[in-house]
Scaffold this active site. Structure first.
Site, mmCIF file in Angstrom:
data_model
loop_
_atom_site.group_PDB
_atom_site.id
_atom_site.type_symbol
_atom_site.label_atom_id
_atom_site.label_comp_id
_atom_site.label_asym_id
_atom_site.label_seq_id
_atom_site.Cartn_x
_atom_site.Cartn_y
_atom_site.Cartn_z
ATOM 1 N N SER A 137 0.754 -1.222 0.239
ATOM 2 C CA SER A 137 0.002 0.172 0.011
ATOM 3 C C SER A 137 0.916 1.786 0.121
ATOM 4 O O SER A 137 1.817 0.969 0.420
ATOM 5 C CB SER A 137 -0.728 -0.263 1.814
ATOM 6 O OG SER A 137 -1.333 1.709 1.517
ATOM 7 N N TYR A 150 -1.815 -0.455 10.374
ATOM 8 C CA TYR A 150 -1.821 -0.995 9.267
ATOM 9 C C TYR A 150 -0.584 -0.444 8.710
ATOM 10 O O TYR A 150 -0.212 -0.715 7.435
ATOM 11 C CB TYR A 150 -2.728 -0.065 8.674
ATOM 12 C CG TYR A 150 -2.752 -0.706 6.959
ATOM 13 C CD1 TYR A 150 -3.600 -1.615 6.723
ATOM 14 C CD2 TYR A 150 -2.486 0.204 6.265
ATOM 15 C CE1 TYR A 150 -3.855 -1.732 5.322
ATOM 16 C CE2 TYR A 150 -2.861 0.022 4.718
ATOM 17 C CZ TYR A 150 -3.488 -0.865 4.478
ATOM 18 O OH TYR A 150 -3.967 -1.227 3.264
#
Length: 280
Positions: A137, A150
């Site tokens: 990501s 995350y």
């Protein structure tokens, strides 16, 4: 030549789109799905798309060693494996002072250790020319407040993949990172919101939390079409050589990453804080 791909987390989001797209391109796809109900739903969609002969759904929980071992035993029938897409992932959020350490452990079990164990399970069935795509990501390249679980898991995945790529180079197996920005997938629409450790009523982070949520909500309308990510994965899968380790995809992600690389940290930090300060 037969081409066989494995996709984890294949029942939704990027995973489902990648699975379908690979099958349409002639790959035999082993679709790893954790929950039986999701497997049944995926099977219905596969049948509707007339891809039943190309996609094989297998039970797979990347956080369960026994599940991975059972999955591995089935790979003898599919070998050699051409492509592994480590897509299964989840998103926890919250402020570092308030997020229980066990939540960080749960985050890493899926996004990091699950990738590592799956890679170890599949590599013996790969030969020269095979590829491994780890779904990272933009959050694996830059941190944001309230997203440390995350973000830290994706930073770890970045380092792991960098080492893995170099280790496998002499065997002709290529590893790369897919780094999407914000897209309309469950990980943002559902997973993060449901797994957000919200600050207590008297928390000193309440104001920052509200500004961060306002920032996320203001960006929702600009989230990209996840099919763009699926198309990138398929396009890269069919390349003979992956020249880069990292493949960024999504609106504005390359500009943001370049800015972070070039700007002094003090300026970059100021930009983030100023952006959040403008949210009400």
């Amino acid at each position: 030549m037969k081409r066989t791909a494995i996709v984890t987390g294949a029942n939704s989001g990027f995973g489902k789109l990648i699975t379908m797209r690979l099958a349409k391109r002639g790959y035999t796809v082993i679709a790893g799905v954790r929950q039986e109900a999701n497997a049944k739903k995926l099977a219905e969609e596969i049948e509707q798309a007339s891809l039943s002969g190309m996609i094989h759904i297998e039970a797979l929980d990347v956080t369960d060693t026994q599940s991975i071992q059972l999955f591995q035993k089935k790979l003898h029938a599919y070998a050699p494996i051409t492509l592994l897409v480590n897509n299964a992932g989840t998103a926890y959020a919250g402020f570092a002072e308030e997020v229980p350490v066990d939540t960080y452990r749960q985050q890493f079990e899926v996004n990091v250790f699950g990738v590592m164990e799956m890679t170890q399970a599949v590599l013996p069935f790969m030969t020269s020319g095979a590829k491994i795509f780890n779904m990272s990501s933009i959050s694996g390249l830059m941190g944001m407040p309230a997203l440390s679980p995350y973000v830290s898991s994706k930073f770890a995945l970045e380092g792991y993949t960098e080492s893995l790529r170099i280790e496998l180079a002499s065997f002709g197996i290529q590893a790369a990172l897919i780094e999407p920005g914000s897209f309309q997938t469950n990980i943002w629409n559902t997973s993060m919101k449901e797994q957000m450790v919200q600050p207590a009523e008297e928390s000193k982070y309440t104001n920052l939390y509200q500004k961060m949520m306002a920032h996320i909500e203001s960006q929702t309308s600009s989230y990209g079409d996840p099919r763009e990510v699926a198309e990138l994965v398929v396009r890269l899968a069919e390349k003979k050589r992956l020249k880069r380790l990292r493949y960024l995809v999504g609106k504005g992600v390359r500009l943001s990453f370049t800015a972070k690389q070039l700007l002094p940290w003090s300026i970059w930090e100021h930009i983030i804080l100023r952006t959040l300060a403008s949210k009400k």
